[in-house]
Design a protein around this motif. Structure first.
Motif, PDB file in Angstrom:
ATOM      1  N   THR A 105      45.862  31.276  22.664  1.00  0.00           N
ATOM      2  CA  THR A 105      46.083  32.717  22.733  1.00  0.00           C
ATOM      3  C   THR A 105      47.078  33.213  21.684  1.00  0.00           C
ATOM      4  OG1 THR A 105      47.823  32.391  24.395  1.00  0.00           O
ATOM      5  CG2 THR A 105      45.591  32.800  25.211  1.00  0.00           C
ATOM      6  N   ILE A 106      47.677  32.335  20.887  1.00  0.00           N
ATOM      7  CA  ILE A 106      48.738  32.748  19.973  1.00  0.00           C
ATOM      8  C   ILE A 106      48.177  33.249  18.641  1.00  0.00           C
ATOM      9  CG2 ILE A 106      50.428  31.221  21.027  1.00  0.00           C
ATOM     10  CD1 ILE A 106      50.056  29.315  18.697  1.00  0.00           C
ATOM     11  N   ASN A 107      48.902  34.188  18.029  1.00  0.00           N
ATOM     12  CA  ASN A 107      48.446  34.854  16.818  1.00  0.00           C
ATOM     13  C   ASN A 107      49.051  34.235  15.556  1.00  0.00           C
ATOM     14  OD1 ASN A 107      47.165  36.678  15.161  1.00  0.00           O
ATOM     15  ND2 ASN A 107      48.697  38.277  15.435  1.00  0.00           N
ATOM     16  N   THR A 108      49.160  32.943  15.532  1.00  0.00           N
ATOM     17  CA  THR A 108      49.580  32.223  14.326  1.00  0.00           C
ATOM     18  C   THR A 108      48.684  31.000  14.171  1.00  0.00           C
ATOM     19  OG1 THR A 108      51.261  31.001  15.609  1.00  0.00           O
ATOM     20  CG2 THR A 108      51.985  32.973  14.418  1.00  0.00           C
ATOM     21  N   TRP A 109      48.382  30.669  12.917  1.00  0.00           N
ATOM     22  CA  TRP A 109      47.540  29.502  12.664  1.00  0.00           C
ATOM     23  C   TRP A 109      48.219  28.235  13.194  1.00  0.00           C
ATOM     24  CZ3 TRP A 109      42.671  29.685  11.611  1.00  0.00           C
ATOM     25  CH2 TRP A 109      42.125  30.697  10.821  1.00  0.00           C
ATOM     26  N   LYS A 110      47.431  27.431  13.894  1.00  0.00           N
ATOM     27  CA  LYS A 110      47.917  26.143  14.396  1.00  0.00           C
ATOM     28  C   LYS A 110      46.743  25.179  14.478  1.00  0.00           C
ATOM     29  CE  LYS A 110      50.446  24.005  18.243  1.00  0.00           C
ATOM     30  NZ  LYS A 110      51.086  24.238  19.570  1.00  0.00           N
TER      31      LYS A 110
END
Length: 387
Positions: A105-110
């Motif tokens: 759900t996070i808005n950073t590339w991982k």
């Protein structure tokens, strides 16, 4: 059909460029026919894309799927994940993981990883991405590793792994994507590897209650219960057939059997009949008979007619019929369900119960047939005659 010689050459080239050729036998079918978005398509609150490879191993071996993902959503249900599924030779599922317990759900590339295994019962490894509810879901840099006989994880080539071949007309080159309404795919210049990444956007997606009967918006209790049961069984049919090949859909078990494509058409035809029977109090007119009679009655004519089309062709027709069913049922209430159809001595409720159990009956038939489809014969390429 892919040329087997080119597949062999490609696998050998891939192994040369990465590590030594493994003993594991890989027949890579990553160049899949894509299935783009259109006005047609199923309605649900998630979509997925995938590649697969046919695979054999004499022993248990590990595999690993890695990809970069990020999610931009304000929908509480919005999330993404990777997924991997191993289909066994008996058509049952072996390993499966869709990250249901660790949704993204996070808005950073991982970078995210799924680790699984194949064994001597394995036939096909499927892998890809899933998008749930509304939002913008970004994917990039897919990597696949499979353990060799030395215990090392070897890199296996994934076609268009970083989506550098641009999405065109909503289709993701070299990836298979089902037609799901309210989802569109794009190429974006926001990447972790290369210049482009994949964006799948869900907009106007309505969450559907899970594992409950009824609770359908704008319906009376019994109508809502019927719609939810009809949709649940239809989803099971779709899940069973959605990844089947042209060969599998067209396979004829024996001279009196029906092809799986014909059975999907039969479900659509029977439902279309009960639409006019209950909503209009009549049977098929001449135009409707011309359209539906072969599918409704099956038999020798259907065996000759319903072949040569991919599974989505049949699902699109089924979806059109179901959309009309839901729209018409929502115009009616539980009192209408109690009304009798005097020509058959049955209530409207019983008629639609019959449609529901008819789906269940033929779902069992499709499952029976699917488990008995023999492997497709490999194309034998003659050796070159030397002068």
């Amino acid at each position: 059909m892919l040329d087997l010689l080119s597949i062999t050459k490609r696998i050998n080239k891939t192994n040369t460029n990465t590590m030594k050729k493994p003993m594991l036998i890989l027949f890579l079918f990553a160049s899949l026919a894509t299935m783009g978005q259109s006005s047609k398509g199923i309605t649900r609150d998630w979509t997925a894309f995938s590649q697969f490879l046919e695979i054999e191993s004499e022993s248990k071996k590990k595999f690993k799927v890695i990809a970069s993902v990020k999610v931009d959503t304000e929908d509480e249900a919005g999330s993404a994940s990777l997924w991997a599924r191993v289909d066994n030779k008996n058509t049952e599922v072996g390993f499966f993981d869709n990250m249901g317990d660790r949704l993204i759900t996070i808005n950073t590339w991982k970078s995210y990883t799924i680790e699984g295994f194949i064994d001597k019962n394995s036939k096909r490894l499927n892998f890809g991405g899933i998008c749930i509810a509304n939002g913008k879901f970004y994917f990039d840099d897919f990597q696949l590793y499979i353990e060799n006989d030395k215990g090392d994880l070897e890199l296996v080539e994934v076609d268009n792994s970083s989506f550098e071949t641009r999405v065109s007309l909503g289709e993701i080159p070299n990836w298979k994507q089902g037609k799901v309404k309210n989802y569109k795919s794009f190429a974006v210049e926001d990447a972790t590897n290369g210049k482009l990444a994949l964006l799948v956007e869900g907009d106007g997606v309505k969450a559907r209650p899970k594992a409950v009967i009824g609770n359908i918006e704008d319906t009376s209790p019994q109508i809502g219960a019927m719609i939810s049961m009809l949709e649940d069984l239809k989803t099971r049919v779709e899940y069973t057939v959605q990844n089947m090949s042209q060969y599998e859909i067209d396979h004829l078990h024996d001279e009196k059997a029906n092809r799986i494509g014909a059975l999907i058409m039969h479900l659509a035809a029977a439902e279309a009949y009960y639409q006019v029977f209950t909503f209009e109090g009549r049977g098929f007119n001449e135009e409707e008979k011309k359209k539906w009679d072969v599918a409704l009655n099956l038999g020798e004519t259907a065996r000759g007619e319903f072949k040569g089309k991919d599974v989505q062709h049949y699902l699109d027709i089924y979806n059109e019929v179901r959309a009309k069913t839901i729209a018409e049922l929502k115009k009616r209430d539980d009192k209408w369900f109690e009304e009798m159809q005097p020509s058959y001595g049955m209530s409207n409720h019983y008629a639609w119960f019959h449609v529901m159990e008819h789906q269940s009956s033929h779902l069992g038939q499709i499952l029976f047939l699917r488990k008995r489809i023999p492997p497709e014969a490999e194309l034998k390429i003659p050796e070159t005659i030397k002068d």
